[in-house]
Design an enzyme around this catalytic site. Structure first.
Site, mmCIF file in Angstrom:
data_model
loop_
_atom_site.group_PDB
_atom_site.id
_atom_site.type_symbol
_atom_site.label_atom_id
_atom_site.label_comp_id
_atom_site.label_asym_id
_atom_site.label_seq_id
_atom_site.Cartn_x
_atom_site.Cartn_y
_atom_site.Cartn_z
ATOM 1 N N CYS A 119 0.846 -1.195 0.000
ATOM 2 C CA CYS A 119 0.000 0.000 0.000
ATOM 3 C C CYS A 119 0.883 1.247 0.000
ATOM 4 C CB CYS A 119 -0.925 -0.024 1.216
ATOM 5 S SG CYS A 119 -1.851 1.505 1.471
ATOM 6 N N CYS A 122 0.018 3.617 2.873
ATOM 7 C CA CYS A 122 0.519 3.129 4.162
ATOM 8 C C CYS A 122 1.997 3.438 4.324
ATOM 9 C CB CYS A 122 0.284 1.619 4.277
ATOM 10 S SG CYS A 122 -1.436 1.101 4.109
#
Length: 271
Positions: A119, A122
């Site tokens: 991600c 993230c």
């Protein structure tokens, strides 16, 4: 092994005439030089080109050692989600670990961070989360890697990444939301709102009843929970069996850098 000038018969003689020393290795570690001339069957001198020979075995060993050194070097490279972790940041290893960590937190604020290595949002947000953890040593941060705990995240209804849940004492879950660097104000406001001096009347609540039931009904998890009302558990298990008959959702990996932060959310898609 040697380049013979006079012919095939002389090549055989060249190896027969050369003595072999006792204890000599078939694959010498040093270069070997053949004599410049040798006798053939007819007593005349046959000329040989002086050549050098190096064993292929040491070369294979050197290549293997180089490959091993490279693997060790790559193994030492720290993953981005392991960098900057503070003493109040814990990596969750199982569903039981998550439930116990929330129950044992007492009256402290607990932030559960759901992330995935693939991600982009993230990864971009991780350094700031570490800064929040360093600036708030009394807050407990629990890191949940989606790739390692897909089934658990599915049971907890985590459908977008990065995703955060705030828990505190007897109040249990305070809030839950998803944010990126562009919307980091959500995280700041939640920290300011819930990380205040207060005293909970009673033990820590931790996960909600329906979440505990969902985890216990998940056959992929080694998690046991006995509810207060056994009838509720039986009814919930029937619902969970119907849900788990469907394939687990998967999060599509982001292939482009997270330039536009609001677009870096992970969303679920059915296989």
């Amino acid at each position: 092994m040697a380049d013979v000038v006079v012919g095939q018969t002389q090549l055989l003689v060249s190896f027969m005439c050369e003595p072999v020393c006792a204890g000599a290795s078939i694959f010498p570690s040093k270069k070997v030089r053949f004599p410049s001339s040798i006798c053939n069957f007819f007593g005349s001198r046959a000329g040989l080109k002086t050549t050098t020979m190096a064993s292929t075995l040491p070369q294979a060993h050197a290549h293997a050692h180089a490959q091993m050194d490279m693997n060790l070097h790559l193994g030492k490279i720290r993953k981005w989600w392991d960098k900057g972790l503070q003493t109040n940041m814990k990596v969750i290893t199982s569903a039981e670990d998550l439930a116990d960590s929330l129950l044992n937190a007492g009256d402290k604020l607990v932030v559960v961070d759901f992330f995935s290595p693939g991600c982009g949002g993230c990864k971009a947000l991780h350094p700031k989360i570490c800064q929040f953890a360093e600036a708030n040593p009394t807050v407990s941060f629990l890191q949940v890697n989606y790739e390692d705990h897909k089934s658990m995240c599915y049971s907890l209804n985590v459908h977008v990444l990065p995703f955060f849940r705030f828990y505190r004492g007897a109040h249990g879950r305070m809030c839950s939301f998803s944010c990126t660097n562009a919307t980091i104000k959500k995280f700041k406001d939640a920290m300011a709102k819930h990380n205040t001096d207060r005293c909970s009347l009673g033990p820590a609540k931790g996960l909600e009843e329906k979440e505990l039931l969902a985890l216990s009904a998940n056959k992929d998890l080694n998690f046991t929970y006995i509810p207060n009302n056994p009838l509720d558990k039986e009814h919930h298990q029937q619902e969970q069996q119907q849900l788990h008959s469907l394939p687990y959702p998967s999060f599509p990996l982001q292939t482009s850098p997270p330039t536009n932060e609001p677009k870096s959310y992970f969303t679920t898609s059915w296989r």
